[in-house]
Design a protein around this motif. Structure first.
Motif, PDB file in Angstrom:
ATOM      1  N   THR A   1       0.845  -1.200   0.000  1.00 38.30           N
ATOM      2  CA  THR A   1       0.000   0.000   0.000  1.00 38.30           C
ATOM      3  C   THR A   1       0.883   1.254   0.000  1.00 38.30           C
ATOM      4  N   ASN A   2       0.717   2.132   1.012  1.00 42.44           N
ATOM      5  CA  ASN A   2       1.361   3.454   0.939  1.00 42.44           C
ATOM      6  C   ASN A   2       2.718   3.524   1.616  1.00 42.44           C
ATOM      7  N   GLU A   3       3.387   2.396   1.799  1.00 44.22           N
ATOM      8  CA  GLU A   3       4.689   2.410   2.466  1.00 44.22           C
ATOM      9  C   GLU A   3       5.695   3.303   1.732  1.00 44.22           C
ATOM     10  N   ALA A   4       6.612   3.848   2.495  1.00 43.57           N
ATOM     11  CA  ALA A   4       7.644   4.732   1.935  1.00 43.57           C
ATOM     12  C   ALA A   4       8.634   3.986   1.051  1.00 43.57           C
ATOM     13  N   HIS A   5       8.566   2.646   1.040  1.00 38.73           N
ATOM     14  CA  HIS A   5       9.514   1.861   0.253  1.00 38.73           C
ATOM     15  C   HIS A   5       9.217   1.897  -1.243  1.00 38.73           C
ATOM     16  N   VAL A   6       8.232   2.654  -1.647  1.00 38.14           N
ATOM     17  CA  VAL A   6       7.879   2.737  -3.064  1.00 38.14           C
ATOM     18  C   VAL A   6       9.074   3.198  -3.897  1.00 38.14           C
ATOM     19  N   GLY A   7       9.195   2.649  -5.098  1.00 37.54           N
ATOM     20  CA  GLY A   7      10.289   2.992  -5.993  1.00 37.54           C
ATOM     21  C   GLY A   7      10.353   1.996  -7.130  1.00 37.54           C
ATOM     22  N   GLN A   8      11.557   1.681  -7.567  1.00 37.02           N
ATOM     23  CA  GLN A   8      11.831   0.691  -8.610  1.00 37.02           C
ATOM     24  C   GLN A   8      10.950   0.906  -9.850  1.00 37.02           C
ATOM     25  N   HIS A   9      10.550  -0.174 -10.491  1.00 31.61           N
ATOM     26  CA  HIS A   9       9.823  -0.073 -11.759  1.00 31.61           C
ATOM     27  C   HIS A   9       8.404   0.461 -11.586  1.00 31.61           C
ATOM     28  N   TYR A  10       7.822   0.265 -10.410  1.00 30.56           N
ATOM     29  CA  TYR A  10       6.467   0.770 -10.191  1.00 30.56           C
ATOM     30  C   TYR A  10       6.437   2.294 -10.234  1.00 30.56           C
ATOM     31  N   ALA A  11       7.392   2.938  -9.568  1.00 28.18           N
ATOM     32  CA  ALA A  11       7.442   4.406  -9.590  1.00 28.18           C
ATOM     33  C   ALA A  11       7.683   4.922 -11.006  1.00 28.18           C
ATOM     34  N   LEU A  12       8.538   4.237 -11.749  1.00 28.92           N
ATOM     35  CA  LEU A  12       8.774   4.626 -13.137  1.00 28.92           C
ATOM     36  C   LEU A  12       7.496   4.538 -13.961  1.00 28.92           C
ATOM     37  N   TRP A  13       6.743   3.468 -13.753  1.00 22.61           N
ATOM     38  CA  TRP A  13       5.487   3.274 -14.490  1.00 22.61           C
ATOM     39  C   TRP A  13       4.485   4.378 -14.163  1.00 22.61           C
ATOM     40  N   MET A  14       4.382   4.754 -12.878  1.00 22.32           N
ATOM     41  CA  MET A  14       3.460   5.831 -12.529  1.00 22.32           C
ATOM     42  C   MET A  14       3.817   7.114 -13.266  1.00 22.32           C
ATOM     43  N   GLU A  15       5.101   7.410 -13.353  1.00 22.53           N
ATOM     44  CA  GLU A  15       5.525   8.613 -14.069  1.00 22.53           C
ATOM     45  C   GLU A  15       5.227   8.493 -15.561  1.00 22.53           C
ATOM     46  N   GLU A  16       5.448   7.313 -16.122  1.00 22.54           N
ATOM     47  CA  GLU A  16       5.136   7.102 -17.536  1.00 22.54           C
ATOM     48  C   GLU A  16       3.649   7.294 -17.818  1.00 22.54           C
ATOM     49  N   LYS A  17       2.809   7.022 -16.823  1.00 28.38           N
ATOM     50  CA  LYS A  17       1.365   7.167 -16.979  1.00 28.38           C
ATOM     51  C   LYS A  17       0.898   8.591 -16.700  1.00 28.38           C
ATOM     52  N   GLY A  18       1.826   9.465 -16.388  1.00 29.57           N
ATOM     53  CA  GLY A  18       1.476  10.862 -16.145  1.00 29.57           C
ATOM     54  C   GLY A  18       1.210  11.201 -14.700  1.00 29.57           C
ATOM     55  N   CYS A  19       1.440  10.256 -13.807  1.00 33.00           N
ATOM     56  CA  CYS A  19       1.227  10.507 -12.373  1.00 33.00           C
ATOM     57  C   CYS A  19       2.522  11.055 -11.773  1.00 33.00           C
ATOM     58  N   MET A  20       2.825  12.303 -12.057  1.00 34.23           N
ATOM     59  CA  MET A  20       4.068  12.903 -11.583  1.00 34.23           C
ATOM     60  C   MET A  20       4.009  13.252 -10.094  1.00 34.23           C
ATOM     61  N   ASN A  21       2.793  13.290  -9.545  1.00 36.36           N
ATOM     62  CA  ASN A  21       2.639  13.602  -8.110  1.00 36.36           C
ATOM     63  C   ASN A  21       2.474  12.338  -7.282  1.00 36.36           C
ATOM     64  N   TRP A  22       3.041  11.223  -7.734  1.00 38.71           N
ATOM     65  CA  TRP A  22       2.823   9.950  -7.053  1.00 38.71           C
ATOM     66  C   TRP A  22       3.255   9.970  -5.592  1.00 38.71           C
ATOM     67  N   ARG A  23       4.160  10.841  -5.238  1.00 41.99           N
ATOM     68  CA  ARG A  23       4.610  10.894  -3.841  1.00 41.99           C
ATOM     69  C   ARG A  23       3.473  11.328  -2.891  1.00 41.99           C
ATOM     70  N   ASP A  24       2.441  11.959  -3.428  1.00 37.24           N
ATOM     71  CA  ASP A  24       1.307  12.364  -2.587  1.00 37.24           C
ATOM     72  C   ASP A  24       0.596  11.169  -1.969  1.00 37.24           C
ATOM     73  N   TYR A  25       0.781   9.995  -2.543  1.00 40.00           N
ATOM     74  CA  TYR A  25       0.025   8.819  -2.123  1.00 40.00           C
ATOM     75  C   TYR A  25       0.834   7.856  -1.271  1.00 40.00           C
ATOM     76  N   PHE A  26       2.034   8.304  -0.860  1.00 41.75           N
ATOM     77  CA  PHE A  26       2.903   7.432  -0.082  1.00 41.75           C
ATOM     78  C   PHE A  26       3.454   8.185   1.126  1.00 41.75           C
ATOM     79  N   LEU A  27       3.833   7.421   2.133  1.00 42.52           N
ATOM     80  CA  LEU A  27       4.229   8.003   3.412  1.00 42.52           C
ATOM     81  C   LEU A  27       5.613   8.636   3.358  1.00 42.52           C
ATOM     82  N   PRO A  28       5.862   9.595   4.278  1.00 41.84           N
ATOM     83  CA  PRO A  28       7.200  10.156   4.438  1.00 41.84           C
ATOM     84  C   PRO A  28       8.171   9.060   4.896  1.00 41.84           C
TER      85      PRO A  28
END
Length: 504
Positions: free
Chosen positions: A146-173
Motif C-alpha cells: 500500500t502506501n509504504e515509503a519503500h515505493v520505488g523501482q519499476h512501479y514508480a517509473l510506471w506511474m511517471e510514464e502514466k502521467g502521475c508525476m505527483n505519485w509521492r502524494d500517495y505514499f508516506l514520508p
C-alpha cells in the motif's frame, strides 16, 4: 509438441477462507473462475509464514532451513540454484512482475541488496535494470505494501510514464507526503494502483511471448491484501463492516498454550525473554490492545475490499490469456505466500503462531484437459513443491537438490497424494524463536527449540484449534507418535545434491 507455459499468480498474506466460491461474505468472481475451471486443493501449506523465506522456497524448491533465507531481513544468496535457471536452459522465457522480496531493505558490504535503500529508489538505475534476477530473465519490481515509503523501482517509473508525476502524494514520508492519519481509504486513483501496473505489465509480456511464439514461466506477484489496510474507492466501501463475521478469541483457549500466546492477550506484555538481537519480532506484542471492536470490523471490510480489487486485475490477466489463445496451453496456479489473522485466536496479522489461519493457504490449479475442473481435493500441498512440479509438467528434469515433491500426478487427478504431511518452519531469531510444525491428514504438532512446551491439535475433532493436547495425560502416546513422525519427516526432507553413482 510445444511444452506448456506456466503462469504463477500470487497474493500476499491472504487467509485461506477468502474466496467467494467458499465464503459468501466476499466477492472474488475471477478467483472463483479458477475454482470452477480447475482443482482447488484445500490442504495447502506454506513452508514459513513470512515473505522472504517462503518466496525463496517457491523458486528454489527447498525449505528455508535449506536455502538459507531463514527469516525476514535475510536474503537468498545469489549462488543458490533457482527454478528459473532450469526453465531458461530448457528454452523458456522467465519473468517476474510485482513483489520479489528475496532481499532485505538494508544492505551490508558482505550482503548487498538490490531491494535496499538507496538503490531501491534510484529510478535511473531501474530504467536500465530489468534483470536477470534469481533466474528470471526479466523483472519489473516494487517493494511497498500500500502506501509504504519503500515505493520505488519499476512501479514508480510506471506511474511517471502514466502521467502521475505527483505519485509521492500517495505514499508516506520520507519518500512521500501522505498524511499518516488517513486510514482504510487510499486516495491513490485506481488507474495508478500497483494492481493495475502488475496486470498491465503481465499482459504486455503475454503479448510479447505470443508474438514471439515463446514458452514462458511468468510469476505475477501481487502485494495485497498485506497490511496496512488501504484500498482506493469504491473498494473501500464495498463491504459493510457490520455485516461481516469477525473472528474472536475463545475464552480460555490460550490457557494451555505456550506462554507467548498468552502474553499476546495482555495489554502490556513483556516479551523481553524472547528478544535476541536488535530487530523486530513479528507478532510478539499485545494483540488485544491493537484495535477496538469497531476498528476490527472495519479492517476486515478493508481487507476484503483489497482482495476484491486484486481479483478484478487477476481477471484482466485471465482474460488476456483467453484473448491471446494461450489459456489451453498454460498451467495457471493461484496461491499466496502465507495466511493472515484478522481476529482468529485473538491475533492480528502474523507471527510465531502456527494456526491453520496463518500456515494454510488458498491454492488452485487450472490446466484445461489435464487438471480436473470443478474439483476440490484434500491432497496435501506445500509451496516448496511448486518448482519440482512445474518442471515435471513441462518435461524438464528436476534437480536432485530440490526437496519439494513432484505433485504433477496429483494435480492431474491420477494419484490421490504425493505427500502425507507438510512441514512449516518459523525462525525469527537464532535461538529463542525457532519452531517447526508437522501437520498430517488429522493431527498437527509444533515443537520449539530448547523448550519443553509445544502444541498438539486434532484437526478432525477440533478444527478451530482451541484445545491444545500437548500436556494432557491421555494424549501422551499420541504426542510421542507425532514426535517420531516429525523426526522421520525431517530426515526425509534432507537435500541430496546428486545420486550415488558408485560403491565408493
Amino acid at each position: 509438441m510445444k511444452k506448456p507455459n506456466i503462469l504463477l499468480i500470487t497474493s500476499d498474506q491472504q487467509h485461506w477462507n477468502t474466496l467467494g466460491a467458499f465464503n459468501s461474505e466476499i466477492k472474488t468472481p475471477n478467483l472463483d473462475r479458477l475454482v470452477k475451471e480447475g482443482t482447488t486443493f484445500t490442504r495447502s501449506y506454506c513452508p514459513n509464514p513470512t515473505c522472504t523465506p517462503t518466496r525463496a522456497s517457491i523458486i528454489t524448491g527447498m525449505y528455508p532451513s535449506q536455502h538459507g533465507a531463514w527469516t525476514l531481513g535475510t536474503k537468498l544468496l545469489e549462488n543458490m540454484h533457482t527454478v528459473g535457471e532450469d526453465f531458461r536452459e530448457a528454452g523458456y522465457n522467465s519473468a517476474l512482475v510485482g513483489k520479489a522480496h528475496f532481499q532485505p531493505l538494508a544492505a551490508t558490504e558482505q550482503y548487498p541488496s538490490l531491494e535496499a535503500y538507496p538503490i531501491l529508489q534510484d529510478l535511473d538505475f531501474w530504467k536500465k535494470n530489468h534483470g536477470p534476477f534469481y533466474g528470471f530473465d526479466h523483472v519489473e519490481l516494487a517493494r511497498n505494501h500500500t502506501n509504504e515509503a519503500h515505493v520505488g523501482q519499476h512501479y514508480a517509473l510506471w506511474m511517471e510514464e502514466k502521467g502521475c508525476m505527483n505519485w509521492r502524494d500517495y505514499f508516506l514520508p520520507p519518500t512521500g507526503t501522505m498524511d499518516r492519519s488517513i486510514l482504510h481509504k487510499w486516495p491513490i486513483p485506481e488507474q495508478y494502483h500497483y494492481n493495475t501496473w502488475i496486470a498491465e505489465r503481465t499482459n504486455a509480456l503475454l503479448e510479447q511471448y505470443k508474438e514471439e511464439d515463446q514458452s514462458f514461466f511468468l510469476w505475477s506477484s501481487f502485494f495485497d491484501p498485506h497490511p496496512d489496510y488501504l484500498v482506493p474507492e469504491p473498494w473501500d466501501t464495498m463491504y459493510d463492516p457490520d455485516q461481516l463475521t469477525i473472528p474472536e478469541v475463545t475464552p480460555g483457549e490460550h490457557d494451555h498454550n505456550p506462554p507467548h500466546f498468552q502474553l499476546t492477550q495482555l495489554e502490556n506484555p513483556d516479551f523481553q525473554p524472547w528478544q535476541e538481537g536488535d530487530y523486530a519480532v513479528h507478532g510478539y506484542h499485545s494483540h488485544s490492545a491493537l484495535y477496538s471492536e469497531q476498528d476490527r470490523k472495519q479492517l476486515v471490510a478493508t481487507y476484503y475490499g483489497m482482495i476484491s480489487l486484486m481479483d478484478k486485475y487477476i481477471g484482466n490477466i485471465l482474460d488476456k490469456l483467453d484473448e491471446l489463445g494461450l489459456a489451453d496451453h498454460t498451467i495457471v496456479v493461484f496461491t499466496t505466500d502465507h495466511g493472515h489473522f484478522y481476529g482468529q485466536h485473538g491475533l492480528q496479522a502474523k507471527g510465531g503462531f502456527h494456526y491453520e489461519d496463518l500456515i494454510k493457504i488458498p491454492f488452485m490449479v487450472r490446466y484445461p484437459g489435464q487438471v480436473p475442473a470443478g474439483v476440490t481435493s484434500p491432497a496435501i500441498q506445500s509451496l516448496v513443491d511448486l518448482a519440482p512440479t512445474f518442471l515435471s509438467l513441462c518435461g524438464i528434469k528436476i534437480p536432485h537438490h530440490m526437496t519439494g515433491v513432484d505433485q504433477s500426478q496429483v494435480w492431474r487427478g491420477q494419484q490421490s497424494q504425493a505427500r502425507d504431511h507438510a512441514i512449516c518452519e518459523f525462525r525469527h531469531t537464532p535461538t529463542t524463536i525457532h519452531q517447526k510444525t508437522y501437520v498430517d491428514e488429522r493431527y498437527k504438532i509444533t515443537v520449539y527449540y530448547n523448550q519443553t512446551y509445544g502444541e498438539v491439535f486434532d484437526l478432525q475433532e477440533d478444527p478451530g484449534e482451541i484445545r491444545n493436547l500437548w500436556n494432557l495425560p491421555e494424549y501422551q502416546t499420541l504426542k510421542s507418535e507425532l514426535l517420531l513422525k516429525y523426526a522421520w519427516a525431517e530426515l526425509g526432507k534432507e537435500s541430496m545434491a546428486m545420486p550415488r553413482v558408485w560403491h565408493a
